[in-house]
Scaffold this motif. Sequence first.
Motif, PDB file in Angstrom:
ATOM      1  N   GLY B  71       0.809  -1.220   0.000  1.00  0.00           N
ATOM      2  CA  GLY B  71       0.000   0.000   0.000  1.00  0.00           C
ATOM      3  C   GLY B  71       0.837   1.263   0.000  1.00  0.00           C
ATOM      4  O   GLY B  71       0.291   2.365  -0.098  1.00  0.00           O
ATOM      5  N   SER B  72       2.149   1.105   0.114  1.00  0.00           N
ATOM      6  CA  SER B  72       3.034   2.271   0.026  1.00  0.00           C
ATOM      7  C   SER B  72       3.485   2.418  -1.420  1.00  0.00           C
ATOM      8  O   SER B  72       3.254   1.563  -2.243  1.00  0.00           O
ATOM      9  CB  SER B  72       4.256   2.093   0.916  1.00  0.00           C
ATOM     10  OG  SER B  72       5.226   1.274   0.283  1.00  0.00           O
ATOM     11  N   GLY B  73       4.133   3.468  -1.729  1.00  0.00           N
ATOM     12  CA  GLY B  73       4.582   3.696  -3.102  1.00  0.00           C
ATOM     13  C   GLY B  73       5.975   3.164  -3.374  1.00  0.00           C
ATOM     14  O   GLY B  73       6.524   3.430  -4.440  1.00  0.00           O
ATOM     15  N   ALA B  74       6.559   2.419  -2.436  1.00  0.00           N
ATOM     16  CA  ALA B  74       7.881   1.842  -2.719  1.00  0.00           C
ATOM     17  C   ALA B  74       7.744   0.955  -3.950  1.00  0.00           C
ATOM     18  O   ALA B  74       6.757   0.225  -4.077  1.00  0.00           O
ATOM     19  CB  ALA B  74       8.379   1.035  -1.529  1.00  0.00           C
ATOM     20  N   TRP B 107      -4.873   0.160   2.979  1.00  0.00           N
ATOM     21  CA  TRP B 107      -5.438   1.515   2.939  1.00  0.00           C
ATOM     22  C   TRP B 107      -6.681   1.617   3.822  1.00  0.00           C
ATOM     23  O   TRP B 107      -7.007   2.690   4.314  1.00  0.00           O
ATOM     24  CB  TRP B 107      -5.780   1.914   1.498  1.00  0.00           C
ATOM     25  CG  TRP B 107      -4.592   2.036   0.601  1.00  0.00           C
ATOM     26  CD1 TRP B 107      -3.325   2.411   0.952  1.00  0.00           C
ATOM     27  CD2 TRP B 107      -4.559   1.778  -0.810  1.00  0.00           C
ATOM     28  NE1 TRP B 107      -2.496   2.380  -0.162  1.00  0.00           N
ATOM     29  CE2 TRP B 107      -3.223   2.010  -1.245  1.00  0.00           C
ATOM     30  CE3 TRP B 107      -5.512   1.365  -1.752  1.00  0.00           C
ATOM     31  CZ2 TRP B 107      -2.826   1.848  -2.573  1.00  0.00           C
ATOM     32  CZ3 TRP B 107      -5.119   1.212  -3.073  1.00  0.00           C
ATOM     33  CH2 TRP B 107      -3.783   1.444  -3.478  1.00  0.00           C
ATOM     34  N   GLY B 210      -5.276   5.107   3.990  1.00  0.00           N
ATOM     35  CA  GLY B 210      -3.900   5.236   3.548  1.00  0.00           C
ATOM     36  C   GLY B 210      -2.882   4.605   4.474  1.00  0.00           C
ATOM     37  O   GLY B 210      -3.214   4.103   5.546  1.00  0.00           O
ATOM     38  N   VAL B 211      -1.625   4.635   4.035  1.00  0.00           N
ATOM     39  CA  VAL B 211      -0.499   4.088   4.798  1.00  0.00           C
ATOM     40  C   VAL B 211       0.425   5.237   5.187  1.00  0.00           C
ATOM     41  O   VAL B 211       0.863   6.017   4.343  1.00  0.00           O
ATOM     42  CB  VAL B 211       0.278   3.046   3.952  1.00  0.00           C
ATOM     43  CG1 VAL B 211       1.589   2.662   4.630  1.00  0.00           C
ATOM     44  CG2 VAL B 211      -0.580   1.804   3.713  1.00  0.00           C
ATOM     45  N   ARG B 212       0.704   5.348   6.488  1.00  0.00           N
ATOM     46  CA  ARG B 212       1.570   6.433   6.994  1.00  0.00           C
ATOM     47  C   ARG B 212       3.040   6.063   6.821  1.00  0.00           C
ATOM     48  O   ARG B 212       3.392   4.889   6.716  1.00  0.00           O
ATOM     49  CB  ARG B 212       1.313   6.640   8.491  1.00  0.00           C
ATOM     50  CG  ARG B 212      -0.039   7.194   8.864  1.00  0.00           C
ATOM     51  CD  ARG B 212      -0.167   7.203  10.393  1.00  0.00           C
ATOM     52  NE  ARG B 212       0.151   5.903  10.973  1.00  0.00           N
ATOM     53  CZ  ARG B 212       0.845   5.722  12.111  1.00  0.00           C
ATOM     54  NH1 ARG B 212       1.302   6.757  12.790  1.00  0.00           N
ATOM     55  NH2 ARG B 212       1.073   4.508  12.567  1.00  0.00           N
ATOM     56  N   VAL B 213       3.872   7.086   6.846  1.00  0.00           N
ATOM     57  CA  VAL B 213       5.316   6.888   6.729  1.00  0.00           C
ATOM     58  C   VAL B 213       6.004   7.660   7.844  1.00  0.00           C
ATOM     59  O   VAL B 213       5.705   8.827   8.058  1.00  0.00           O
ATOM     60  CB  VAL B 213       5.818   7.388   5.350  1.00  0.00           C
ATOM     61  CG1 VAL B 213       7.331   7.256   5.238  1.00  0.00           C
ATOM     62  CG2 VAL B 213       5.136   6.623   4.228  1.00  0.00           C
ATOM     63  N   PHE B 219      12.165   8.213   2.981  1.00  0.00           N
ATOM     64  CA  PHE B 219      11.462   7.171   2.225  1.00  0.00           C
ATOM     65  C   PHE B 219      11.349   7.557   0.764  1.00  0.00           C
ATOM     66  O   PHE B 219      11.608   6.749  -0.135  1.00  0.00           O
ATOM     67  CB  PHE B 219      10.076   6.941   2.834  1.00  0.00           C
ATOM     68  CG  PHE B 219       9.382   5.717   2.316  1.00  0.00           C
ATOM     69  CD1 PHE B 219       8.601   5.758   1.164  1.00  0.00           C
ATOM     70  CD2 PHE B 219       9.511   4.506   2.979  1.00  0.00           C
ATOM     71  CE1 PHE B 219       7.968   4.627   0.687  1.00  0.00           C
ATOM     72  CE2 PHE B 219       8.867   3.360   2.510  1.00  0.00           C
ATOM     73  CZ  PHE B 219       8.105   3.429   1.360  1.00  0.00           C
ATOM     74  N   GLY B 220      10.964   8.799   0.518  1.00  0.00           N
ATOM     75  CA  GLY B 220      10.809   9.269  -0.854  1.00  0.00           C
ATOM     76  C   GLY B 220      12.120   9.195  -1.614  1.00  0.00           C
ATOM     77  O   GLY B 220      12.177   8.764  -2.770  1.00  0.00           O
ATOM     78  N   PRO B 291       0.159  -3.388  -7.969  1.00  0.00           N
ATOM     79  CA  PRO B 291       0.290  -1.992  -7.558  1.00  0.00           C
ATOM     80  C   PRO B 291       1.742  -1.617  -7.302  1.00  0.00           C
ATOM     81  O   PRO B 291       2.489  -2.402  -6.730  1.00  0.00           O
ATOM     82  CB  PRO B 291      -0.508  -1.928  -6.245  1.00  0.00           C
ATOM     83  CG  PRO B 291      -1.501  -3.010  -6.361  1.00  0.00           C
ATOM     84  CD  PRO B 291      -0.842  -4.095  -7.154  1.00  0.00           C
ATOM     85  N   SER B 292       2.143  -0.482  -7.754  1.00  0.00           N
ATOM     86  CA  SER B 292       3.467   0.121  -7.544  1.00  0.00           C
ATOM     87  C   SER B 292       4.601  -0.607  -8.259  1.00  0.00           C
ATOM     88  O   SER B 292       5.761  -0.307  -8.022  1.00  0.00           O
ATOM     89  CB  SER B 292       3.795   0.224  -6.049  1.00  0.00           C
ATOM     90  OG  SER B 292       4.076  -1.057  -5.513  1.00  0.00           O
TER      91      SER B 292
END
Lengths: 161, 648
Positions: B71-74, B107, B210-213, B219-220, B291-292
Amino acid sequence: MSKTLLFNSKNCMGCKSCELACSFKKDKVFNPARGRIGPSQLPHEANVVPIGCWQCEPAICLDSCPAGAIFRDEATGAVTVDEKRCIGCKTCVTVCPLGNARIVAGTSKMVKCDLCGGNPECVQACLPGGIVFDEPDEAMLVQRRTTMRELIGLEILKGGW
Amino acid sequence: MEIRGGYAGRYCVIDLSLSEVLTEPHDSATLVKFLGGYGLNAYLAHKYLPVGVDPLAPENVIIMGMGPFVGSGAPASAKSVVTSKWPLSNSVSSGNTGGAFGANVKWAGYDNVVIKGAAPEPVLIKIEDDSVEICPAAKYWGQDINQATEAILEDFGRDFSVVAMGPAGENLVKISVTLVDQMSTWGKGGLGAIMGSKKLKAVIARGTAGVRVADPEAFGKLSKQILAKVRDNPSVAKWRELGTMAGFDSWTNITGFPYKNHSEVYPVDKAYANWSPDKYLAFKAGRRCCPSCPVGCKDVLHHEGGISFASSLYGRVMNWGSRVDVADFTQVIDCQDYANRMGLDAHNFTSIADWLVDIFEKGIITTKDTGGYVPRLGYDGVKELMRMVTNREGVGAILAGGFLEAVAAFGPAAAEQAVQIKGLETLYDPRLTTMSTPDFSQITNLRGEAPQGATTSYNALKRPVDEFKAWCQKTGMDQETSERVFANPWEFNVGRLTRYGQEWSVLTNSLGLDCQRDRVDIFYDIKAFEALYVALTGVDLSIRELRQAAERSFNTLKLMSVREGFDRKNDTPPKRWFEPIKKPYNEQGTLKTYYGRPLNEADVAKYLDEYYEERGWDKAKGIPTRGKLAELGLEEYEYALASYEQQA
């Protein structure tokens, strides 16, 4: 014409990286529901159609806003919302036929794509080229004008802003 | 310890018998101890799955898990894991999938979904942010997976992700799976049948929390570094264009497709004539992915005026084309489409059908055993057999039970011809692929076959040993271990290396990051995992701790089968591997190491000894020791060894 987001459904794989990159850039959370872009639905069909703001000229959301909260960024041409002025009336949400003006759940503020100041995050996240940041060619302009005319009878993208 | 991102910190438990839903918090220490996904599922199996259940009884439990990165954008952070006691093998193990379901569950704010009991009438489970509901699903019962998914999306909303089973599951056919979003298979071993026994047609999810960071900037930056590597790799565009068919040349020419129940190799020129990548491109309608994922390997194919999804087309070609002799590409796609809709597992079905026809043609079984039916391969025969299996008709009812039931029905002579481990077919034939780690892992995998064994790069033949050493280094192997694995510096010890291949797979499936396909895995290493994990969660785990968590998770899941009596006797290679296989040009293929040394049964048994030794397990029994459990902080699981000892 200035650069804007151009969408290629033949390249889009439906990975949702654009939505995730957008919400992460803007809200520091990974949440497609807070993205200002996205296919959102992944149909059982050959192509996924990415949807994002066309930064229309004239922009019906801008013209309809009773609070004068929507303006055009001079540097990028992006139709941008000033959150401080937004009163959450949702007129813009109603009038945009593509659904690109969105209210974030739990707030009463509209959010929309602002091209990230000229270096869109979604484009950086999209490797296959489902979204690119470029000047639309004539074919793309014709397609967008025709669509908007048919959807809401509005003539857009006739010339530079 | 404070967890500041990644994990939702809670899971839901749905009791279909009592029609009750509970939300339970996750203890932070447990989350970090087991990492998530595969690992956390193993812990929840210990907590919720009783010993000795019938896999199709209400007491069996379905545990779905999505690691902190899901669920993260990694890049490539999509894999979800399902854990249960499988009807096909009666072992407890895990299966992976891609698709958007896991991301949506994250999410919505859950790390796991635990499903127990059985509903009196058909239901589906709907997870929508804080709301988890059991909804009536009678109207979808009887529909194929595509029909049911489309109908569910129409009724509930098109942005749901849907995991559904088909008529095969409804009929408790053990060689059944589910499809996530009509595309990604999930639950080889019989998830379709388990859901059928619970009258559970589908599980659907949609999340907007959503998923928190913990550290978005770090991370980005790390994610973009990985993405840059993908962008700069000149092969990615080709991989994306061809999907899994990018491996066609290597598989067809160098390895060969097993044919005629593992006695021959499919003729190379015929394979090219039928299914070459050029021919594939004529059928290609699009490309999808998890996804991603920046690479993408899922297929959209032209089919009967419309489209059909396939999760790995090369695998379909091997199954339908070679195993059951369907030469025509259109028909290959149609067979896969049918299997998709019925919710039949393509690997399970094609292998057992291949075997059935083989033993029939050899006269080991006759029409007396098949109720008068003459089984045959090829398009018509196979579609008919699929229909019979889905509906449990005639000999289809026997095949529906998988290899364990079918060999019991047909007798020892038939059993001799079955190339299976723990009741599931083998994916790789090491007489063709050589005895590398994915091949060897089939012996020891908890569910009975690959590809969870080790990264797929080691199916590609003729890679220099330095590449294996580099892989070991990137996964964080220490010097001492490396000296054992590469004791003969010109080769690797496959028994020892397999442990680490398995645990890399466990690590990625626990974190919910990376993918076992080489084309994604080459962009990740243990240092990236370490940096991304602390950026995501705020918890600083060392490389050693990450690797140990993977070891712990594998041992925990192993114990769930050990407590049922599984041990070394179940880790048995098929007899067929020690016979020659007919290769093209009158060559005989025999069992060899990756670098070409011949292997006999004693050699393989020795590698098995070395595998157990490398794991720190009891070599004779092939199971973890109390000492190993103590080392991993699993003292609480000693009951599993006591349970095993009671049965012995």
